[in-house]
Design a protein around this motif. Structure first.
Motif, PDB file in Angstrom:
ATOM      1  N   ALA A  48       0.829  -1.209   0.000  1.00 32.72           N
ATOM      2  CA  ALA A  48       0.000   0.000   0.000  1.00 32.72           C
ATOM      3  C   ALA A  48       0.860   1.254   0.000  1.00 32.72           C
ATOM      4  O   ALA A  48       0.553   2.229  -0.696  1.00 32.72           O
ATOM      5  CB  ALA A  48      -0.932  -0.003   1.211  1.00 32.72           C
ATOM      6  N   GLY A  49       1.960   1.227   0.768  1.00 34.00           N
ATOM      7  CA  GLY A  49       2.860   2.373   0.777  1.00 34.00           C
ATOM      8  C   GLY A  49       3.430   2.655  -0.603  1.00 34.00           C
ATOM      9  O   GLY A  49       3.507   3.817  -1.039  1.00 34.00           O
ATOM     10  N   GLY A  50       3.829   1.591  -1.310  1.00 40.29           N
ATOM     11  CA  GLY A  50       4.358   1.767  -2.652  1.00 40.29           C
ATOM     12  C   GLY A  50       3.319   2.302  -3.610  1.00 40.29           C
ATOM     13  O   GLY A  50       3.615   3.132  -4.476  1.00 40.29           O
ATOM     14  N   ALA A  51       2.078   1.836  -3.479  1.00 36.16           N
ATOM     15  CA  ALA A  51       1.017   2.281  -4.378  1.00 36.16           C
ATOM     16  C   ALA A  51       0.584   3.718  -4.085  1.00 36.16           C
ATOM     17  O   ALA A  51       0.182   4.450  -4.997  1.00 36.16           O
ATOM     18  CB  ALA A  51      -0.185   1.346  -4.253  1.00 36.16           C
ATOM     19  N   LEU A  52       0.665   4.134  -2.816  1.00 39.72           N
ATOM     20  CA  LEU A  52       0.247   5.485  -2.448  1.00 39.72           C
ATOM     21  C   LEU A  52       1.291   6.547  -2.791  1.00 39.72           C
ATOM     22  O   LEU A  52       0.951   7.731  -2.930  1.00 39.72           O
ATOM     23  CB  LEU A  52      -0.059   5.547  -0.950  1.00 39.72           C
ATOM     24  CG  LEU A  52      -1.365   4.894  -0.501  1.00 39.72           C
ATOM     25  CD1 LEU A  52      -1.405   4.785   1.017  1.00 39.72           C
ATOM     26  CD2 LEU A  52      -2.568   5.677  -1.012  1.00 39.72           C
ATOM     27  N   TYR A  53       2.537   6.143  -2.948  1.00 38.81           N
ATOM     28  CA  TYR A  53       3.585   7.129  -3.193  1.00 38.81           C
ATOM     29  C   TYR A  53       3.328   7.991  -4.439  1.00 38.81           C
ATOM     30  O   TYR A  53       3.453   9.217  -4.377  1.00 38.81           O
ATOM     31  CB  TYR A  53       4.954   6.451  -3.294  1.00 38.81           C
ATOM     32  CG  TYR A  53       6.069   7.428  -3.597  1.00 38.81           C
ATOM     33  CD1 TYR A  53       6.501   8.332  -2.622  1.00 38.81           C
ATOM     34  CD2 TYR A  53       6.678   7.466  -4.845  1.00 38.81           C
ATOM     35  CE1 TYR A  53       7.511   9.241  -2.896  1.00 38.81           C
ATOM     36  CE2 TYR A  53       7.681   8.369  -5.123  1.00 38.81           C
ATOM     37  CZ  TYR A  53       8.100   9.256  -4.149  1.00 38.81           C
ATOM     38  OH  TYR A  53       9.086  10.159  -4.435  1.00 38.81           O
ATOM     39  N   PRO A  54       2.940   7.402  -5.595  1.00 35.78           N
ATOM     40  CA  PRO A  54       2.653   8.251  -6.763  1.00 35.78           C
ATOM     41  C   PRO A  54       1.516   9.246  -6.508  1.00 35.78           C
ATOM     42  O   PRO A  54       1.555  10.371  -7.002  1.00 35.78           O
ATOM     43  CB  PRO A  54       2.282   7.245  -7.862  1.00 35.78           C
ATOM     44  CG  PRO A  54       2.934   5.969  -7.438  1.00 35.78           C
ATOM     45  CD  PRO A  54       2.857   5.968  -5.946  1.00 35.78           C
ATOM     46  N   LEU A  55       0.504   8.830  -5.731  1.00 38.61           N
ATOM     47  CA  LEU A  55      -0.584   9.753  -5.418  1.00 38.61           C
ATOM     48  C   LEU A  55      -0.085  10.898  -4.547  1.00 38.61           C
ATOM     49  O   LEU A  55      -0.508  12.045  -4.697  1.00 38.61           O
ATOM     50  CB  LEU A  55      -1.726   9.031  -4.700  1.00 38.61           C
ATOM     51  CG  LEU A  55      -2.446   7.915  -5.438  1.00 38.61           C
ATOM     52  CD1 LEU A  55      -3.757   7.592  -4.729  1.00 38.61           C
ATOM     53  CD2 LEU A  55      -2.700   8.262  -6.891  1.00 38.61           C
ATOM     54  N   ASP A  56       0.823  10.587  -3.637  1.00 34.22           N
ATOM     55  CA  ASP A  56       1.391  11.617  -2.783  1.00 34.22           C
ATOM     56  C   ASP A  56       2.091  12.682  -3.623  1.00 34.22           C
ATOM     57  O   ASP A  56       2.002  13.884  -3.333  1.00 34.22           O
ATOM     58  CB  ASP A  56       2.385  10.973  -1.802  1.00 34.22           C
ATOM     59  CG  ASP A  56       2.901  11.958  -0.776  1.00 34.22           C
ATOM     60  OD1 ASP A  56       2.128  12.322   0.139  1.00 34.22           O
ATOM     61  OD2 ASP A  56       4.066  12.389  -0.897  1.00 34.22           O
ATOM     62  N   GLN A  57       2.757  12.267  -4.692  1.00 28.02           N
ATOM     63  CA  GLN A  57       3.428  13.218  -5.571  1.00 28.02           C
ATOM     64  C   GLN A  57       2.417  14.101  -6.295  1.00 28.02           C
ATOM     65  O   GLN A  57       2.644  15.310  -6.474  1.00 28.02           O
ATOM     66  CB  GLN A  57       4.291  12.467  -6.597  1.00 28.02           C
ATOM     67  CG  GLN A  57       5.352  11.572  -5.975  1.00 28.02           C
ATOM     68  CD  GLN A  57       6.247  12.328  -5.006  1.00 28.02           C
ATOM     69  OE1 GLN A  57       6.977  13.230  -5.391  1.00 28.02           O
ATOM     70  NE2 GLN A  57       6.174  11.977  -3.729  1.00 28.02           N
ATOM     71  N   ILE A  58       1.279  13.534  -6.697  1.00 28.23           N
ATOM     72  CA  ILE A  58       0.238  14.319  -7.366  1.00 28.23           C
ATOM     73  C   ILE A  58      -0.343  15.348  -6.401  1.00 28.23           C
ATOM     74  O   ILE A  58      -0.495  16.528  -6.741  1.00 28.23           O
ATOM     75  CB  ILE A  58      -0.881  13.386  -7.881  1.00 28.23           C
ATOM     76  CG1 ILE A  58      -0.347  12.478  -8.988  1.00 28.23           C
ATOM     77  CG2 ILE A  58      -2.060  14.208  -8.396  1.00 28.23           C
ATOM     78  CD1 ILE A  58      -1.308  11.377  -9.391  1.00 28.23           C
ATOM     79  N   VAL A  59      -0.658  14.902  -5.187  1.00 27.09           N
ATOM     80  CA  VAL A  59      -1.259  15.791  -4.201  1.00 27.09           C
ATOM     81  C   VAL A  59      -0.333  16.964  -3.896  1.00 27.09           C
ATOM     82  O   VAL A  59      -0.762  18.126  -3.838  1.00 27.09           O
ATOM     83  CB  VAL A  59      -1.590  15.015  -2.912  1.00 27.09           C
ATOM     84  CG1 VAL A  59      -1.969  15.970  -1.786  1.00 27.09           C
ATOM     85  CG2 VAL A  59      -2.717  14.024  -3.168  1.00 27.09           C
TER      86      VAL A  59
END
Length: 316
Positions: free
Chosen positions: A37-48
């Motif tokens: 989940a951490g790996g999958a959320l990282y790209p979203l964190d960059q967008i946010v």
């Protein structure tokens, strides 16, 4: 804050989640699933954190997906298209109905800060059709306590779900709303991204052997929440790529527009899931907005989302 039409920020470069965080990956334990989940959320964190011009439309489209799942959970039949109609085709001041109120709750989640107090909790409970009582008010303290713990964001989201159902078994839909709010707090996102509710009916919550669904408090719930985030983040990343491409097209055709007040319509397209084809603002008449959206559709900068010849709806 209303975004500018052309941003000085670098253009969006899709950042897929690493292969080991892809949905098909097997995760036997909750800790393995949390790592994914951490790996999958990282790209979203960059967008946010990049705050692209189109991030509002992205959040609101995710809110629509989550609202449709929430409506299904309450036993209603409205789908995304019906919810969009209920929201955009009502007259100013009209009640959008029970399903529309549920959409309003998720639209609020996707447009305001991740702060929570009793007044906010009571307002959201009312939107979701949940009768207010004092036990629900105690969830605010539980929410704050979980936000201060050192637990990983997915586990905190699972915990607030457990707390909500333990407090009010009929308030599951509120628990999903709070889970995404708490997730945003733990990740230090200024505005939440609706993710988890949209996965409520996915296979990750199916018990082994087909024996019903995994619920808060069941063994494996934390693992299921983590895998739900993997799926949700992957889908949200794909949606971001799609919306970014359309926003770039919108920016490219903007100099070709001659409609007076066009900026009003363009800004709303970047902020909202969809805009009524009969939009009327201080600077844009209904006739002008109709011509604007038809022109944008001709230029392949927007899509008509209703499929109707009248009461048309447009979005990126």
């Amino acid at each position: 804050m209303i975004p500018k039409i052309v941003s000085p920020k670098p253009s969006f470069q899709p950042m897929p989640a690493p292969r080991w965080a892809a949905p098909p990956t097997f995760a036997a334990e909750a800790s393995d699933a949390a790592f994914m989940a951490g790996g999958a959320l990282y790209p979203l964190d960059q967008i946010v954190r990049a705050e692209f011009d189109w991030v509002g439309a992205w959040r609101q489209r995710l809110a629509l997906k989550c609202a449709a799942a929430a409506v299904r959970l309450t036993g209603r039949s409205e789908d995304e298209a019906s919810l969009r109609d209920a929201w955009l085709l009502r007259k100013p001041g009209d009640d959008p109905g029970p399903a529309g109120q549920i959409l309003a709750a998720w639209k609020r989640l996707a447009s305001r800060s991740a702060a929570l107090d009793v007044d906010v909790m009571q307002t959201i409970a009312g939107m979701l059709g949940i009768k207010w009582d004092e036990p629900l008010a105690t969830l605010v303290q539980s929410f704050d306590d979980l936000g201060l713990t050192g637990s990983a964001a997915p586990f905190a989201a699972a915990a607030i779900m457990r707390e909500t159902l333990a407090t009010r078994p009929d308030a599951e839909v509120l628990g999903w709303w709070l889970a995404d709010l708490l997730l945003a707090q733990k990740l230090r996102w200024s505005v939440p991204v609706p993710l988890l509710m949209g996965q409520r009916f996915s296979s990750v919550f199916r018990a082994e052997g087909g024996r019903g669904r995994i619920r808060p408090g069941d063994d494996g719930f934390e693992r299921a929440i983590c895998l739900a985030l993997v799926h949700a983040a992957t889908e949200a990343g794909r949606l971001a790529t799609e919306i970014a491409r359309r926003a770039d097209r919108l920016a490219a055709v903007t100099p070709k527009l001659r409609s007076k007040g066009a900026d009003d319509g363009l800004r709303l397209l970047l902020c909202e899931d969809a805009v009524s084809g009969s939009l009327q603002t201080q600077n844009l008449s209904r006739f002008a907005s109709r011509r604007l959206f038809e022109r944008l559709q001709q230029l392949d900068a927007v899509r008509e989302l209703s499929g109707r010849p009248t009461f048309r709806i447009y979005g990126l």
